[in-house]
Design an enzyme around this catalytic site. Structure first.
Site, mmCIF file in Angstrom:
data_model
loop_
_atom_site.group_PDB
_atom_site.id
_atom_site.type_symbol
_atom_site.label_atom_id
_atom_site.label_comp_id
_atom_site.label_asym_id
_atom_site.label_seq_id
_atom_site.Cartn_x
_atom_site.Cartn_y
_atom_site.Cartn_z
ATOM 1 C CG HIS A 195 10.881 78.689 128.929
ATOM 2 N ND1 HIS A 195 11.563 79.615 129.691
ATOM 3 C CD2 HIS A 195 10.727 77.587 129.724
ATOM 4 C CE1 HIS A 195 11.829 79.105 130.886
ATOM 5 N NE2 HIS A 195 11.322 77.875 130.935
ATOM 6 C CB SER B 103 -6.929 94.844 107.755
ATOM 7 O OG SER B 103 -6.034 95.500 106.884
#
Length: 463
Positions: A187, A317
């Site tokens: 989870h 980037s």
């Protein structure tokens, strides 16, 4: 532009002189100038292999002059070898039976075979596209046959080798990292420990299952529609034509092709391709899971999980200097999404046949072969440029294990679930270690904690 006159049952039409195609191909170019997707190269090659096999068998059965058959076979060999890539320009978005592409092949082979016999292209050619190249055939059985040949060959020679290679790389990583204890996560929350090798072994098992499922679909792809002709009855085909052509294709490709037992089904529906693509979609789902796990585990370098490092392949980037991104993982997740989308299109196409013929054939095979290429190329790229370079960050892994509250699970058999939960909650609320919280609550001694809370032992509990 110089042209020559070609004819079909609709009459004469001008065709560029330098091209081998004929009247029906030219009409298709005019009426189906739709988008940029062309018939896939593997399908063109499969159709050429089929025409070669048909010519050989027709000659053996006395249905075709041996010299004409030989010329057709030689022309087909040239197409298979990639000599005439510009002669197959038709859009995927054409007739749903693939008739125009079948005739495109018939016309190219007829004109080229005529040249090989010393003849000319066009009206005066020595080889007829229908009477000779297409003898004993219909678009309705040749196109689905080429679909199965292309699909099976591409799966066997592209997808499965790429899958095997990636599986081998991950298996080696699993073995190398099997003693590195790390924190598990369920989870997206901390869970009990396992080893990095155990975690990666799950990926290996996913790929093993995917391979088993894909191989289970090949028997259906090996069944060929050829010999069914127009509606499945075999009208105008020699009784032995289907079995002999299938055997010739098996010999030519090394794949276990056989004549489909029911030609009505083979023309009217495409369950084998739907089933096979379902297995490819399952592989795509597994690859998406693996790629997502890898990029999460490699997240950082200072503010993420950072448990593993992956190769730094290129700047990440245009504005942030020094940034490097998990680009191979991103490529895999994108292509997996495309394969899942292709599965929807293939399902719609497969469900949309009416009566004796499915007329979504180009859609089905276009999407199928795109999925094959994406998965094969994607696995090769991910294997070479990412998986092979995965390395553990041992200090970070150890740090996260020691900070995890879920090690408290090891205390359940000794002090019970409720007391163990009290320790975890106190440690979290007061920013204490589990040991400090346990001793403060008086639930166990320091010696007991040292004996019972051993992360490495927890990875093999009750195995």
């Amino acid at each position: 532009m110089k042209t020559r006159t070609e004819k079909d049952t609709f009459g004469p039409i001008e065709v560029p002189e330098q091209h081998l195609w004929g009247a029906q191909t030219q009409r298709s170019l005019h009426f189906f100038a739709i988008s940029t997707e062309k018939m896939p190269v593997p399908l063109v090659a499969a159709m050429a292999r089929l025409k070669r096999a048909a010519a050989k068998v027709n000659a053996e059965l006395g249905e075709l002059d041996p010299q004409v058959a030989d010329a057709i076979m030689r022309a087909a060999d040239e197409v298979i070898a990639g000599k005439w890539p510009d002669e197959f320009p038709l859009s995927v978005w054409q007739t749903g039976s693939g008739t125009q592409s079948n005739m495109n092949m018939n016309e190219v082979l007829a004109n080229r075979a005529s040249e090989l016999l010393g003849g000319e292209r066009g009206e005066g050619r020595k080889v007829h596209p229908n009477d000779h190249v297409n003898r004993g055939q219909s678009s309705n059985d040749t196109f689905p046959t080429a679909m199965h040949v292309a699909a099976a060959v591409e799966v066997e020679h592209r997808v499965l080798p790429a899958l095997k290679a990636l599986r081998g790389t991950l298996a080696a990583k699993s073995a190398a990292f099997y003693d590195i204890v790390k924190i598990g996560r369920t989870h997206l929350q901390d869970a009990t420990p396992l080893t990095l090798g155990q975690e990666i072994s799950g990926y290996v098992a996913q790929l093993d299952l995917a391979e088993q499922q894909i191989r289970a679909t090949l028997a259906g792809l090996h069944q060929l529609a050829i010999g069914g002709t127009a509606v499945g009855t075999g009208l105008n085909a020699h009784p032995q034509f289907s079995a002999k052509v299938s055997a010739e294709l098996a010999h030519d490709t090394g794949s276990a092709f056989v004549s489909a037992p029911n030609k009505f089904q083979a023309l009217a529906s495409h369950e084998a391709l739907l089933f096979a693509h379902g297995a490819l979609k399952t592989l795509a789902a597994g690859l998406m899971k693996i790629a997502n796990d890898v990029r999460w585990l490699a997240s950082g370098p200072r503010s993420g999980l950072g448990e593993i490092s992956i190769p730094e392949n290129e700047p990440g980037s245009s504005i942030m200097p020094g940034k490097v991104n998990p680009t191979q993982c991103e490529a895999v997740t994108m292509l997996a999404a495309q394969v899942m989308g292709n599965d929807v299109a293939i399902n719609v196409g497969g469900a949309s046949g009416n009566f004796e013929l499915n007329v979504f054939k180009p859609l089905v095979i276009h999407n199928f072969l795109q999925s094959v290429r994406l998965l094969a190329d994607g696995m090769v790229s991910f294997d070479k440029h990412c998986a092979a370079g995965i390395e553990p960050n041992r200090e970070r892994i150890t740090e996260l294990v020691e900070r995890s509250l879920m090690l408290v699970t090891a205390l359940n058999p000794h002090i019970g679930y409720d007391k163990a939960a009290q320790i975890a909650k106190k440690a979290h609320k007061e920013n204490l270690s589990l040991k400090e919280a346990a001793l403060a609550l008086g639930h166990l001694t320091e010696a007991q904690f040292a004996e019972w809370v051993v992360p490495g032992d927890m990875t093999n509990a009750r195995r």
